[in-house]
Write a protein that holds these residues in place. Structure first.
Motif, PDB file in Angstrom:
ATOM      1  N   ILE A   8       0.834  -1.208   0.000  1.00 29.23           N
ATOM      2  CA  ILE A   8       0.000   0.000   0.000  1.00 29.23           C
ATOM      3  C   ILE A   8       0.867   1.256   0.000  1.00 29.23           C
ATOM      4  N   CYS A   9       1.925   1.238   0.817  1.00 28.75           N
ATOM      5  CA  CYS A   9       2.808   2.407   0.866  1.00 28.75           C
ATOM      6  C   CYS A   9       3.585   2.579  -0.438  1.00 28.75           C
ATOM      7  N   ALA A  10       3.866   1.468  -1.128  1.00 29.17           N
ATOM      8  CA  ALA A  10       4.541   1.569  -2.417  1.00 29.17           C
ATOM      9  C   ALA A  10       3.636   2.306  -3.413  1.00 29.17           C
ATOM     10  N   PHE A  11       2.324   2.009  -3.374  1.00 30.04           N
ATOM     11  CA  PHE A  11       1.395   2.724  -4.252  1.00 30.04           C
ATOM     12  C   PHE A  11       1.310   4.197  -3.865  1.00 30.04           C
ATOM     13  N   LEU A  12       1.364   4.464  -2.565  1.00 28.25           N
ATOM     14  CA  LEU A  12       1.343   5.855  -2.100  1.00 28.25           C
ATOM     15  C   LEU A  12       2.556   6.610  -2.646  1.00 28.25           C
ATOM     16  N   LEU A  13       3.742   5.991  -2.525  1.00 27.61           N
ATOM     17  CA  LEU A  13       4.964   6.642  -3.015  1.00 27.61           C
ATOM     18  C   LEU A  13       4.905   6.841  -4.520  1.00 27.61           C
ATOM     19  N   ALA A  14       4.416   5.815  -5.235  1.00 32.60           N
ATOM     20  CA  ALA A  14       4.293   5.926  -6.685  1.00 32.60           C
ATOM     21  C   ALA A  14       3.361   7.083  -7.039  1.00 32.60           C
ATOM     22  N   GLY A  15       2.257   7.208  -6.292  1.00 29.50           N
ATOM     23  CA  GLY A  15       1.309   8.295  -6.533  1.00 29.50           C
ATOM     24  C   GLY A  15       1.942   9.654  -6.274  1.00 29.50           C
ATOM     25  N   GLU A  16       2.673   9.777  -5.159  1.00 34.66           N
ATOM     26  CA  GLU A  16       3.330  11.037  -4.817  1.00 34.66           C
ATOM     27  C   GLU A  16       4.344  11.426  -5.899  1.00 34.66           C
ATOM     28  N   LEU A  17       5.095  10.430  -6.335  1.00 35.62           N
ATOM     29  CA  LEU A  17       6.128  10.667  -7.348  1.00 35.62           C
ATOM     30  C   LEU A  17       5.478  11.105  -8.657  1.00 35.62           C
ATOM     31  N   LEU A  18       4.429  10.383  -9.048  1.00 37.42           N
ATOM     32  CA  LEU A  18       3.722  10.684 -10.298  1.00 37.42           C
ATOM     33  C   LEU A  18       3.121  12.088 -10.246  1.00 37.42           C
ATOM     34  N   SER A  19       2.541  12.445  -9.080  1.00 35.28           N
ATOM     35  CA  SER A  19       1.925  13.757  -8.922  1.00 35.28           C
ATOM     36  C   SER A  19       2.955  14.861  -9.153  1.00 35.28           C
ATOM     37  N   ARG A  20       4.179  14.638  -8.662  1.00 32.80           N
ATOM     38  CA  ARG A  20       5.223  15.652  -8.829  1.00 32.80           C
ATOM     39  C   ARG A  20       5.806  15.637 -10.237  1.00 32.80           C
ATOM     40  N   LEU A  21       6.039  14.447 -10.780  1.00 36.77           N
ATOM     41  CA  LEU A  21       6.636  14.342 -12.115  1.00 36.77           C
ATOM     42  C   LEU A  21       5.698  14.901 -13.171  1.00 36.77           C
ATOM     43  N   ALA A  22       4.397  14.555 -13.065  1.00 39.63           N
ATOM     44  CA  ALA A  22       3.446  14.981 -14.089  1.00 39.63           C
ATOM     45  C   ALA A  22       2.966  16.405 -13.840  1.00 39.63           C
ATOM     46  N   GLY A  23       3.225  16.930 -12.647  1.00 35.98           N
ATOM     47  CA  GLY A  23       2.799  18.291 -12.326  1.00 35.98           C
ATOM     48  C   GLY A  23       1.291  18.465 -12.346  1.00 35.98           C
ATOM     49  N   VAL A  24       0.545  17.394 -12.016  1.00 39.19           N
ATOM     50  CA  VAL A  24      -0.913  17.506 -12.006  1.00 39.19           C
ATOM     51  C   VAL A  24      -1.389  17.922 -10.617  1.00 39.19           C
ATOM     52  N   PRO A  25      -2.465  18.713 -10.556  1.00 36.24           N
ATOM     53  CA  PRO A  25      -2.950  19.187  -9.260  1.00 36.24           C
ATOM     54  C   PRO A  25      -3.801  18.147  -8.539  1.00 36.24           C
ATOM     55  N   VAL A  26      -3.272  16.961  -8.384  1.00 34.78           N
ATOM     56  CA  VAL A  26      -3.997  15.885  -7.695  1.00 34.78           C
ATOM     57  C   VAL A  26      -3.088  15.391  -6.584  1.00 34.78           C
TER      58      VAL A  26
END
Lengths: 115, 244
Positions: A8-26
């Motif tokens: 679950i935490c791996a998905f959280l980290l992936a989400g955090e990373l993706l949010s920053r890399l893609a620059g999306v406001p999510v």
């Protein structure tokens, strides 16, 4: 339990990373939720070891908001200035948003089931 | 011979500095509040989040503890919010067939709820004479805290105030949401969950999840989608809003 928490935490980290890399406001956690949903859709089930930990976290979801909620203690000075107006706006706006959303969705669903 | 008073003072001094203290107190207060909520037949005003926040604020005031000191211990609970949000994928997955079947009504209701959430806060705020900075801090109040704070900061609001306002909105929605919807004769758990997620983000979703897994699933979905839509629409609405 460690396995489920790690996944679950791996998905959280992936989400955090993706949010920053893609620059999306999510928020990263919301993206993590969507990634996790995608993974279960691909697997076509929720892995039992992960499901146990997830269920445990969700069971206490209300508790997890308490530490941030205690931050209301710092609202004191501003409440003294604009307090009554602020509370009135919040109560009315929240009630209107809830009511309008619920009635709209209920109306759409009923119209659809009739038509 | 050890002086008992000094001994007691030393021990409580250690306890005050021990980071686990507020973790334990927060957990114990919540368990008690939850017990009271269940014993009281889930009476809305006995909402465990509301009771816990009020009790802890009283405790901190009573012992003269600052919020920063409290949060240093309680943040271990706060940190679990991230993984718990990810775990909302589970009820969502179990309800995917509903989402597919009702994609259009859900999308329309989301759009309506998102716009009404922002417009009602701005219009009522102006009506009640809130200052512009307060108004901008109120506009994103229905979305989850990190997004709301970022939006407020970007638009010239006060992020710290937004954090408080978001929490208040969530607690209000969790306390009054279900009674209000029952009064409006909205009984479908899916509709209830979705409206709670749109109007009262994670705290509303947590309340929906106490009712049923389906309600919780739609709360989580609505919360996520509303965060996205609000981020896109708020700048537009503010650009055309008179008097800002």
């Amino acid at each position: 339990m460690l396995y489920g928490l790690t996944v679950i935490c791996a998905f959280l980290l992936a989400g955090e990373l993706l949010s920053r890399l893609a620059g999306v406001p999510v928020p990263g956690a919301v993206l993590g939720m969507l990634l996790f949903t995608g993974w279960t859709m691909w697997r076509k089930d929720i892995e039992p070891r992960v499901a146990r930990v997830g269920a445990g976290l969700l069971r206490y979801l209300p508790l997890l908001f308490v530490p941030a909620g205690v931050g209301l203690i710092e609202l004191g000075p501003r409440l003294a200035q604009e307090g009554v107006a602020m509370i009135a706006v919040l109560v009315l706006s929240t009630a209107i948003t809830l009511g309008v959303t619920a009635l709209t969705l209920q109306w759409l669903l009923r119209r659809r089931s009739r038509g | 011979m050890v002086d008992p008073a000094a001994h007691w003072h030393e021990a409580t001094g250690w306890l005050r500095a021990y980071p686990g203290l507020w973790l334990v107190v927060t957990g114990a207060v919540f368990l008690l509040a939850d017990k009271l909520f269940r014993a009281g037949g889930r009476f809305a005003l006995l909402n465990p989040v509301l009771l816990s926040i009020l009790a802890l604020i009283a405790i901190l005031h009573g012992f003269g503890v600052s919020y920063a000191d409290y949060f240093a211990g309680a943040q271990m609970i706060h940190l679990l919010l991230g993984p718990a949000t990810v775990a909302l994928a589970m009820p969502l997955y179990l309800n995917l067939h509903h989402v597919r079947a009702w994609l259009v009504p859900l999308t329309l209701a989301l759009a309506v709820g998102c716009v009404v959430g922002m417009v009602s806060a701005l219009a009522l705020g102006q009506l009640f004479g809130l200052s512009p900075a307060t108004l901008l801090s109120f506009a994103p109040k229905s979305v989850t805290t990190p997004i709301a704070m970022a939006l407020a900061a970007h638009q010239g609001g006060i992020p710290a105030l937004t954090a408080n306002v978001v929490i208040l909105t969530g607690v209000l929605g969790a306390v009054a949401g279900l009674p209000l919807m029952r009064w409006l004769k909205v009984d479908d758990p899916m509709v209830q969950g979705f409206a709670l997620g749109v109007a009262a983000h994670g705290i509303g979703t947590a309340r929906a999840l106490q009712e049923s897994e389906t309600a919780g699933a739609f709360g989580g979905l609505a919360m996520g989608l509303n965060a996205v839509l609000t981020s896109l629409l708020l700048p537009l609405i503010l650009a055309f809003w008179p008097g800002l």
